[in-house]
Design an enzyme around this catalytic site. Structure first.
Site, PDB file in Angstrom:
ATOM      1  CG  ASN A 158      15.038  58.090  -0.307  1.00 24.13           C
ATOM      2  OD1 ASN A 158      13.870  58.420  -0.114  1.00 24.13           O
ATOM      3  ND2 ASN A 158      15.882  57.865   0.676  1.00 24.13           N
ATOM      4  CE1 TYR A 159      13.382  52.040  -0.119  1.00 21.64           C
ATOM      5  CE2 TYR A 159      14.510  53.899   0.905  1.00 21.64           C
ATOM      6  CZ  TYR A 159      14.442  52.551   0.596  1.00 21.64           C
ATOM      7  OH  TYR A 159      15.445  51.719   1.015  1.00 21.64           O
ATOM      8  N   GLY A 235      14.093  66.131   3.447  1.00 23.40           N
ATOM      9  CA  GLY A 235      15.214  66.809   4.088  1.00 23.40           C
ATOM     10  C   GLY A 235      14.773  68.011   4.907  1.00 23.40           C
ATOM     11  CD  GLU A 253      12.672  58.843   7.498  1.00 19.41           C
ATOM     12  OE1 GLU A 253      13.869  59.068   7.207  1.00 19.41           O
ATOM     13  OE2 GLU A 253      11.924  58.114   6.830  1.00 19.41           O
ATOM     14  NE  ARG A 286      18.768  52.043   2.685  1.00 23.55           N
ATOM     15  CZ  ARG A 286      19.522  51.508   3.657  1.00 23.55           C
ATOM     16  NH1 ARG A 286      20.848  51.474   3.547  1.00 23.55           N
ATOM     17  NH2 ARG A 286      18.968  50.995   4.726  1.00 23.55           N
ATOM     18  CB  CYS A 287      16.859  58.919   5.740  1.00 27.87           C
ATOM     19  SG  CYS A 287      15.620  57.660   5.890  1.00 27.87           S
TER      20      CYS A 287
HETATM   21  O1  G3H Z   1      15.416  57.022   3.226  1.00 33.38           O
HETATM   22  C1  G3H Z   1      14.729  56.777   4.194  1.00 33.38           C
HETATM   23  C2  G3H Z   1      14.041  55.504   4.334  1.00 33.38           C
HETATM   24  O2  G3H Z   1      13.027  55.613   5.311  1.00 33.38           O
HETATM   25  C3  G3H Z   1      14.989  54.389   4.654  1.00 33.38           C
HETATM   26  O3  G3H Z   1      14.387  53.175   4.475  1.00 33.38           O
HETATM   27  O4  G3H Z   1      16.007  51.726   5.705  1.00 33.38           O
HETATM   28  O5  G3H Z   1      14.326  50.753   4.154  1.00 33.38           O
HETATM   29  O6  G3H Z   1      16.244  52.054   3.266  1.00 33.38           O
HETATM   30  P1  G3H Z   1      15.292  51.842   4.402  1.00 33.38           P
END
Ligand code: G3H
Length: 478
Positions: A158-159, A235, A253, A286-287
């Site tokens: 996702n990032y 995950g 994370e 997003r987590c």
């Molecule tokens: O998906 C996990 C990311 O660490 C969330 O980052 O809060 O900037 O979307 P964010």
């Protein structure tokens, strides 16, 4: 496979000797968009050897020079924001504007890391012995921070750029070398980003990027004796990695089920816009997304109405068009989300919109009157589906939040700051946001999860510290 992207080893772009490639499926078209090399275990061994050698001289490179190279890489990364963002759009269906933001944010993170590293690594401590009982002033102790060695970085889909550089930059400024294993969706974006570091002129072997199937090189990488630290975002795989990894520092994370607790005195317009931003940006992938709303019964009808009105305004479609809601990353992810929706339907949740799906594209859905016996009350959909649970007391909300196996972030909406702080103290999560949706950034803030949400703390400063060890030298006076 001539048109497959090469992997990066020894400062060069190479084809894998496996002769095999891994296909990256565009979530929107569901067709193969790119191909990357399926690296072999021998190729992993090679990058580990190179990383070990390169790290030794890198650690001796003056800190200001290391910072200078990182600043250069940051600038190049920002210059390349358009082609990298285009890859993000094609590989992970991130809306076009958000894709550009991810790259710019990443450049800023790299620069910030260089600056912060210069400050915190440029300082050590000096201790004297006579403060401890029984000692004379005969021992002087000097402390400094030294690198760990080879850092293995595994970012999530996702990032792929931002969560790669959030590991790469602290590792490098602290004098470590870096082996990057990108997620399959996002691998080409990662390779482009690595190219920016290549252009900046880092020494050969210091950074490597190996691509391939996690099932073939995943365990081999994470259990490799040459790895001195693993920084992973993703995950459940993280839990498996932490069980298998050796005696090395881990930064993990993992998932989250971030709760949004809404009290009776909350500003409901503010809550509604934060639920939209928190729950539906990047289609909930997003987590830190809001993954369950716990609202006091007396204001629930009013809040649901406001959120419904905003959901109706969300645009649904292709990431190229900058739609708010875009296809989720894979068909299996869409199927998983659908499973949660069906379970909620069978158990009697109120559907605020009709459930609609085309391929990997799922229309935003708010589920009201969700109860604890529904899977969606506990599991993270990682998609644009948000459950609302009505509560009759603050305790009930805190209880639901703390009963989760996750503990990443949470948020509470109220005008009563005293209550907010008490609730924050009671919530078993790494961070609680008062009157705003959960978020990791700004990227220098500490970022951590409790329970199954992770190990250690991230954020620029914490990551630099985590990727170093304290070394002491004691001068013994006669
Ligand atoms: O998906 C996990 C990311 O660490 C969330 O980052 O809060 O900037 O979307 P964010």
């Amino acid at each position: 496979d001539g048109d497959a992207y090469k992997y990066y080893s020894d400062g060069e772009w190479k084809k894998s000797s496996s002769g095999k490639t891994v296909a990256i499926i565009n979530p929107t078209t569901r067709k193969t968009q790119y191909k990357v090399q399926a690296c072999t275990q021998e190729e992993v061994n090679k990058v580990m050897d190179l990383a070990k050698t390169a790290q030794k001289s890198w650690a001796k490179t003056p800190l200001w020079k290391r910072a200078e190279l990182l600043h250069k890489a940051a600038a190049i990364l920002k210059e390349h924001k358009a082609p990298i963002a285009e890859c993000l759009v094609k590989e992970i269906a991130k809306p076009a504007k958000d894709s550009v933001t991810e790259v710019v944010r990443s450049g800023d993170l790299v620069s910030y890391c260089a600056e912060e590293g210069v400050r915190i690594l440029g300082e050590g401590k000096f201790l004297v012995s006579d403060s401890f009982p029984g000692n004379e002033r005969t021992k002087y102790c000097l402390t400094s921070k030294v690198p760990l060695g080879v850092i293995l970085a595994i970012p999530p889909f996702n990032y792929p750029v931002n969560l790669a550089v959030s590991k790469i930059a602290p590792a490098l400024i602290a004098g470590n070398s870096l082996v990057l294993k990108p997620p399959t969706q996002g691998a080409v974006s990662c390779l482009h980003m690595v190219h920016c570091f290549h252009l900046a002129g880092f020494p050969k072997g210091l950074i490597s990027c190996v691509t391939g199937k996690g099932s073939e090189i995943g365990d081999f990488l994470t259990m490799h004796p040459g790895v001195n630290c693993i920084s992973f975002t993703g995950g459940d795989t993280g839990i498996a990695i932490s069980k298998k990894a050796g005696m090395i520092p881990l930064q993990m994370e993992l998932g989250g089920k971030d709760a949004c607790i809404v009290l009776e005195d909350a500003d409901l317009d503010l809550v509604a816009s934060n639920i939209i931003k928190g729950g539906f940006s990047y289609s909930g992938q997003r987590c830190t997304a809001v993954k369950v709303v716990l609202v006091m019964e007396s204001v629930a009808d009013a809040l649901v109405e406001k959120v419904k009105a905003k959901v109706a305004k969300l645009t649904v479609g292709a990431p190229e068009d900058d739609s708010d809601i875009t296809p989720v990353v894979s068909e299996s992810s869409a199927n998983f989300i659908e499973g949660l929706v069906k379970d909620a339907k069978e158990k009697g949740a109120t559907f605020c919109q009709e459930y609609k799906r085309e391929g990997n594209l799922i229309w935003p859905l708010l589920l009201d009157n969700v109860r604890p016996d529904m899977r969606i009350a506990w599991e993270e959909p990682f998609g644009p589906v948000l459950p609302v649970i009505r509560i009759n007391s603050i305790e009930e909300g805190i209880h639901h939040c703390n009963a989760s196996n996750f503990g990443l972030q949470g948020c509470v909406f109220t005008k009563d700051v005293n209550k907010a702080i008490l609730i924050s103290d009671a919530m078993e999560t790494g961070t609680v946001q008062i009157n705003s949706a959960p978020a990791r950034g700004p990227d220098h803030f500490p970022f951590q999860g409790l329970k199954d949400s992770g190990i250690g703390s991230q954020g620029v400063t914490n990551s630099i510290n985590m990727m170093t060890k304290i070394k002491t030298t004691v001068i013994n006076l006669p």
